[in-house]
Scaffold this motif. Structure first.
Motif, mmCIF file in Angstrom:
data_model
loop_
_atom_site.group_PDB
_atom_site.id
_atom_site.type_symbol
_atom_site.label_atom_id
_atom_site.label_comp_id
_atom_site.label_asym_id
_atom_site.label_seq_id
_atom_site.Cartn_x
_atom_site.Cartn_y
_atom_site.Cartn_z
ATOM 1 N N ILE A 1 12.576 9.313 22.636
ATOM 2 C CA ILE A 1 13.199 9.752 21.392
ATOM 3 C C ILE A 1 13.536 8.494 20.597
ATOM 4 C CG2 ILE A 1 15.100 11.006 20.311
ATOM 5 C CD1 ILE A 1 15.367 12.618 22.898
ATOM 6 N N LYS A 2 12.896 8.325 19.474
ATOM 7 C CA LYS A 2 13.113 7.134 18.680
ATOM 8 C C LYS A 2 14.549 7.102 18.166
ATOM 9 C CE LYS A 2 8.274 6.578 17.423
ATOM 10 N NZ LYS A 2 8.133 5.327 18.177
ATOM 11 N N ARG A 3 15.051 5.908 18.049
ATOM 12 C CA ARG A 3 16.460 5.721 17.729
ATOM 13 C C ARG A 3 16.816 6.185 16.327
ATOM 14 N NH1 ARG A 3 21.066 2.273 18.015
ATOM 15 N NH2 ARG A 3 21.570 1.328 16.010
ATOM 16 N N GLN A 4 15.952 5.938 15.328
ATOM 17 C CA GLN A 4 16.393 6.064 13.950
ATOM 18 C C GLN A 4 15.208 6.204 13.009
ATOM 19 O OE1 GLN A 4 18.135 2.133 14.052
ATOM 20 N NE2 GLN A 4 16.610 1.338 12.626
ATOM 21 N N ASN A 5 15.539 6.458 11.750
ATOM 22 C CA ASN A 5 14.557 6.307 10.675
ATOM 23 C C ASN A 5 15.250 5.690 9.477
ATOM 24 O OD1 ASN A 5 15.103 8.542 8.488
ATOM 25 N ND2 ASN A 5 15.346 9.569 10.473
ATOM 26 N N ILE A 6 14.454 5.106 8.615
ATOM 27 C CA ILE A 6 14.968 4.412 7.434
ATOM 28 C C ILE A 6 13.992 4.678 6.297
ATOM 29 C CG2 ILE A 6 13.762 2.231 7.875
ATOM 30 C CD1 ILE A 6 16.397 0.803 7.055
ATOM 31 N N GLY A 7 14.482 4.610 5.055
ATOM 32 C CA GLY A 7 13.605 4.950 3.941
ATOM 33 C C GLY A 7 13.215 6.413 4.027
ATOM 34 N N PHE A 8 11.964 6.720 3.745
ATOM 35 C CA PHE A 8 11.487 8.099 3.815
ATOM 36 C C PHE A 8 10.880 8.355 5.187
ATOM 37 C CE2 PHE A 8 8.129 11.357 2.981
ATOM 38 C CZ PHE A 8 8.994 12.406 2.725
ATOM 39 N N GLY A 9 11.722 8.680 6.154
ATOM 40 C CA GLY A 9 11.258 9.080 7.478
ATOM 41 C C GLY A 9 10.590 7.999 8.286
ATOM 42 N N PHE B 1 0.855 -1.173 0.000
ATOM 43 C CA PHE B 1 0.000 0.000 0.000
ATOM 44 C C PHE B 1 0.898 1.232 0.000
ATOM 45 C CE2 PHE B 1 -4.102 -1.971 1.359
ATOM 46 C CZ PHE B 1 -4.921 -1.238 0.510
ATOM 47 N N PHE B 2 1.001 1.899 -1.133
ATOM 48 C CA PHE B 2 1.765 3.135 -1.180
ATOM 49 C C PHE B 2 0.976 4.231 -0.455
ATOM 50 C CE2 PHE B 2 4.624 2.604 -5.182
ATOM 51 C CZ PHE B 2 5.267 1.544 -4.547
ATOM 52 N N PRO B 3 1.660 5.142 0.246
ATOM 53 C CA PRO B 3 0.959 6.265 0.879
ATOM 54 C C PRO B 3 0.225 7.115 -0.153
ATOM 55 C CG PRO B 3 3.229 6.106 1.670
ATOM 56 C CD PRO B 3 3.107 5.168 0.515
ATOM 57 N N GLU B 4 -0.870 7.714 0.292
ATOM 58 C CA GLU B 4 -1.636 8.573 -0.609
ATOM 59 C C GLU B 4 -0.900 9.879 -0.886
ATOM 60 O OE1 GLU B 4 -5.490 9.189 0.989
ATOM 61 O OE2 GLU B 4 -6.110 7.085 0.826
ATOM 62 N N ARG B 5 -0.080 10.315 0.080
ATOM 63 C CA ARG B 5 0.662 11.564 -0.079
ATOM 64 C C ARG B 5 2.152 11.265 -0.043
ATOM 65 N NH1 ARG B 5 -1.242 14.859 4.868
ATOM 66 N NH2 ARG B 5 -1.103 12.756 5.750
ATOM 67 N N THR B 6 2.912 11.979 -0.852
ATOM 68 C CA THR B 6 4.359 11.727 -0.913
ATOM 69 C C THR B 6 5.076 12.195 0.345
ATOM 70 O OG1 THR B 6 4.726 13.850 -2.036
ATOM 71 C CG2 THR B 6 4.385 11.895 -3.420
ATOM 72 N N GLY B 7 4.383 12.949 1.210
ATOM 73 C CA GLY B 7 5.002 13.426 2.442
ATOM 74 C C GLY B 7 4.829 12.497 3.624
ATOM 75 N N GLU B 8 4.172 11.350 3.443
ATOM 76 C CA GLU B 8 3.980 10.409 4.540
ATOM 77 C C GLU B 8 5.183 9.470 4.651
ATOM 78 O OE1 GLU B 8 0.229 8.346 4.636
ATOM 79 O OE2 GLU B 8 -0.784 9.995 3.617
ATOM 80 N N SER B 9 5.536 9.136 5.887
ATOM 81 C CA SER B 9 6.669 8.237 6.098
ATOM 82 C C SER B 9 6.392 6.882 5.462
ATOM 83 C CB SER B 9 6.941 8.070 7.594
ATOM 84 O OG SER B 9 5.847 7.483 8.258
ATOM 85 N N TYR B 10 7.463 6.300 4.901
ATOM 86 C CA TYR B 10 7.306 5.011 4.224
ATOM 87 C C TYR B 10 8.689 4.373 4.084
ATOM 88 C CZ TYR B 10 5.119 1.588 1.110
ATOM 89 O OH TYR B 10 4.624 0.440 0.559
ATOM 90 N N THR B 11 8.689 3.069 3.954
ATOM 91 C CA THR B 11 9.957 2.344 3.873
ATOM 92 C C THR B 11 10.685 2.574 2.550
ATOM 93 O OG1 THR B 11 8.665 0.435 3.161
ATOM 94 C CG2 THR B 11 9.309 0.510 5.472
ATOM 95 N N HIS B 12 9.970 2.988 1.511
ATOM 96 C CA HIS B 12 10.563 3.195 0.195
ATOM 97 C C HIS B 12 10.293 4.627 -0.259
ATOM 98 C CE1 HIS B 12 11.158 -1.138 -0.060
ATOM 99 N NE2 HIS B 12 9.904 -1.289 0.287
ATOM 100 N N ASP B 13 11.045 5.058 -1.261
ATOM 101 C CA ASP B 13 10.839 6.388 -1.839
ATOM 102 C C ASP B 13 9.874 6.258 -3.009
ATOM 103 O OD1 ASP B 13 10.912 8.916 -2.827
ATOM 104 O OD2 ASP B 13 13.025 8.874 -3.447
ATOM 105 N N ILE B 14 8.646 6.723 -2.826
ATOM 106 C CA ILE B 14 7.646 6.621 -3.892
ATOM 107 C C ILE B 14 7.677 7.833 -4.818
ATOM 108 C CG2 ILE B 14 6.147 5.181 -2.472
ATOM 109 C CD1 ILE B 14 4.331 7.688 -2.138
#
Length: 756
Positions: A418-426, A225-238
């Protein structure tokens, strides 16, 4: 002189590394076996919107971190692909040419015969070749600095100068090819059948504009399920960018662009042809870049911006097309009389600016750890690292320092975690770590920012909670209150009154054979406690300064009062635990007092000691005694810095169990400076690139950058970095550059600077 190369100064008085180590590079460790260093040494160019790894072979990697870490010309694990080819005909044109020679300037068996000089400086990489037909070729890659926060031109200007030193006219064809293959770092380890997405190119050649573009798109390979908006965090760059190469036309050069399909994939090409009479010189230019906006107008503005600010080259020494702008972007250290410090601190400041990365998701700019985290795994980890990297920026670039702190803050939950990290797009993945020290690093960074800049209005700014797309925000001061509550109540303290470890403090993997499921509920960290003791007094002082300016509020008064009480309690507990001891233990994993679960009791572990030296109320004589223990147990016998262990805890003696970590060396320098500035400066110089080159002349990694850790004399790979992976990776790590630059300013220059 080292076979790897040497430091020099260019005519702009910027440091430049003259590389002489050849390609492929090979070295042996002290046991006489392969040292395992990458065979294609790497330098880094960049700004806040782009990164380029320039290799000794002439290869380069085009890297973006804007929407997650990705390589745009991916050609295998941690590799990019490009080629520069030269075809020479003797004669005024191809019709009258008598014979033709072809050369590949990137890699190849004959590279050693044609390469003349390789120079890597502030914002540029320069390769000089001499070909058999008396043709000299100079290829200069230039990066333009980011002059304002969150901005930057994600392009590189490449200028190729051709010089005919022979007696006959030459017709020269030059071609630059780059592979368009977008690959996120967090996807590169997956074999093709296991990949969830693929990135496709739609290639367009515009001969009139002399530009070729690859419009990259993301397509699912599995159920997603790709995010509806490109500004939402996701594991890949859509929403990946457009990659392009633009040939700059000239009346004396025939130029054009093309696209070629090969087994590698889509190649974007810029082709040039010109005739050179004897003694004649000519320069061709092209721009390689990418653009997330995708609009034609935006790409054209990007190209014009690169050309407008570039300075003509090849009028003497080469220093890159944007040296005048880098002069504005970097601190002035002309008054530093020590040439090694002046060279390396300018280089450190440059490297941090080149590594700094704008995040579209957080809309802040920060400095990644780099190395295996960002540049291989695609992880922005850990936020304690990003906060450490902000420290020198408070002197050299306060706006970037504040943005780095805000970036880390935006990983906060509403409860103060405070979360440790992010990966992909945020995307902040669950991970395996429940860290116990992120809030302490936050207090350290905020206190230093306020102390150095005096910008107390920062505490009134608002930042978003994670995930930022939800739009919930809080003031900085209220968020700091939540961080304190989280440290006090969620992390908590153990039966000795020391701050708990949860399942990790600075060390991601201290538990080793011990299950964190069993011990994390009561394990106590002397490191966390010593750091809190060193940080809280300064943090409280800055809160009082803020209260005096902004006026007290009940929550601010409560924070100041209760943070002070918390300090008193953990100080009393620590001093009781230190009774009769000359150095601090490392940690207690035990709920009771099992001796086998108390670490660093009889042999010294470095982790808490540097922060204990910084504790203001720790008696001076005990500091001197503690430093004597550090020197005799883990420092004096090492060529480079203090190792983590006097004796290994787990038997290996490498990495966390015996290596030399820059995240310990910096705090140690600051701690020593609290009672002996000269000794602190001595250690600062011991950690320099110049000193490393003297001690390890055959290891290239350490001459202009470092990984996060060097192996110590406890291990057979002394002077080398931890081989986290079987494949080579780009070991540029911000730790060394940030900590040494921060220590330089704080220890060597702060007395001469006016506060605020």
């Amino acid at each position: 002189m080292s076979r790897v190369g040497y430091w020099d100064w260019d005519h702009n008085q910027f440091p430049v590394y003259q590389y002489t180590g050849g390609y492929p590079f090979y070295a042996k460790d002290k046991a006489g076996v392969d040292a395992g260093l990458p065979d294609d040494p790497t330098f880094l160019l960049g700004n806040y919107r782009a990164t380029l790894f320039a290799h000794a072979s002439g290869a380069y990697e085009l890297v973006t971190g804007e929407r997650g870490w990705a390589r745009l010309n991916h050609a295998g694990h941690n590799k990019g692909w490009n080629q520069s080819s030269v075809r020479i005909s003797e004669g005024e044109n191809k019709m009258s040419a008598r014979e033709t020679s072809c050369y590949c300037l990137v890699g190849g068996d004959d590279l050693a015969q044609i390469i003349k000089k390789q120079s890597f400086g502030v914002g540029y990489a320069c390769y000089q070749y001499t070909l058999a037909e008396h043709l000299d070729v100079t290829k200069l890659i230039s990066a333009k600095p980011s002059m304002e926060l969150h901005t930057g031109n994600p392009s590189f200007l490449i200028q190729v100068t051709l010089q005919n030193n022979g007696a006959s006219p030459l017709t020269v064809q030059y071609s630059e090819e780059i592979l368009s293959h977008y690959m996120m770092m967090n996807d590169q380890d997956a074999v093709i059948p296991e990949r969830r997405v693929q990135y496709r190119n739609r290639v367009h050649v515009d001969q009139e504009q002399q530009i070729v573009k690859a419009d990259i798109s993301c397509e699912p390979l599995k159920l997603l399920f790709f995010p509806e908006r490109t500004g939402e965090s996701y594991t890949h760059d859509i929403a990946p960018p457009v990659l392009f190469i633009k040939a700059i036309s000239s009346s004396e050069v025939v130029s054009g662009t093309a696209a070629r399909k090969t087994d590698l994939g889509d190649l974007l090409c810029a082709d040039f042809e010109t005739t050179l009479n004897p003694g004649e010189q000519r320069t061709i230019q092209f721009i390689v870049g990418w653009n997330f906006d995708r609009a034609e107008e935006s790409i054209q503005e990007q190209i014009e911006d690169m050309l407008t600010d570039s300075k003509s080259q090849f009028q003497g020494e080469l220093t890159g097309a944007y040296a005048h702008l880098w002069r504005q972007a970097l601190p002035c250290l002309e008054d530093e009389s020590d040439p090694v410090l002046r060279c390396e601190m300018l280089w450190n400041a440059y490297t941090l600016e080149a590594m700094a990365t704008y995040s579209q998701y957080f809309r802040e700019t920060y400095i990644p750890q780099g190395t295996v985290y960002a540049y291989h795994l695609g992880e922005n980890a850990s936020n304690r690292d990003h906060l450490q990297h902000a420290l020198p920026l408070m002197y050299t670039n306060p706006k970037l320092a504040k943005s780095s702190i805000r970036y880390a803050m935006m990983h906060s939950s509403t409860d103060g975690e405070i979360k440790r990290q992010n990966i992909g797009f945020g995307y902040s993945d669950p991970g395996v770590y429940m860290e116990s020290d992120e809030q302490i690093y936050m207090f350290m960074a905020v206190a230093e920012y306020l102390r150095i800049t005096g910008e107390y209005a920062f505490l009134d700014e608002r930042v978003y909670y994670y995930p930022v797309e939800n739009g919930r925000s809080e003031t900085v001061i209220n968020l700091l209150v939540k961080h304190f509550i989280y440290l006090r109540d969620v992390v908590g303290r153990g039966r000795h009154g020391l701050i708990k470890m949860l399942n990790s403090d600075w060390s991601d993997s201290f538990f080793h054979p011990y299950s964190p499921n069993i011990y994390s509920g009561f394990a106590q960290s002397h490191l966390n406690t010593a750091m809190a003791l060193s940080v809280l007094p300064a943090f409280i002082r800055e809160l009082k300064e803020y209260a005096a300016l902004a006026g007290p509020t009940s929550i601010l008064e409560d924070l100041i009062e209760q943070a002070g009480e918390y300090y008193d309690e953990i100080y009393a507990a620590y001093m009781a635990d230190m009774e009769g001891r000359t150095f601090s233990p490392r940690c207690y994993l035990c709920e009771d007092d099992e001796p086998m679960l108390k670490f660093g009791m009889d042999t010294l572990c470095i982790e808490p000691q540097p922060f204990l030296l910084q504790v203001e109320s720790f008696p001076l004589e005990r500091k001197k005694q503690l430093y004597h223990e550090i020197k005799t147990r883990v420092l004096d016998m090492e060529k480079h810095g203090a190792r983590t262990r006097e004796v290994p805890l787990w038997g290996s003696g490498n990495a966390e169990d015996g290596g030399i970590w820059f995240s310990h060396q910096g705090p140690l320098i600051i701690g020593i400076a609290s009672f002996d500035k000269a000794e602190a400066v001595k250690l600062l110089k011991k950690l320099s690139f110049h000193r490393f080159a003297e001690n390890y002349p055959d290891y290239w990694l350490g001459h202009w950058t470092f990984a996060d850790v060097l192996e110590s004399s406890l291990f057979n790979r002394e002077g080398l970095y931890k081989g986290w992976l079987k494949d080579p990776f780009q070991a540029f790590c911000a730790h060394a550059h940030a900590w040494l630059l921060y220590c330089y300013y704080k220890v060597c220059r702060e007395a001469d600077e006016t506060r605020h």
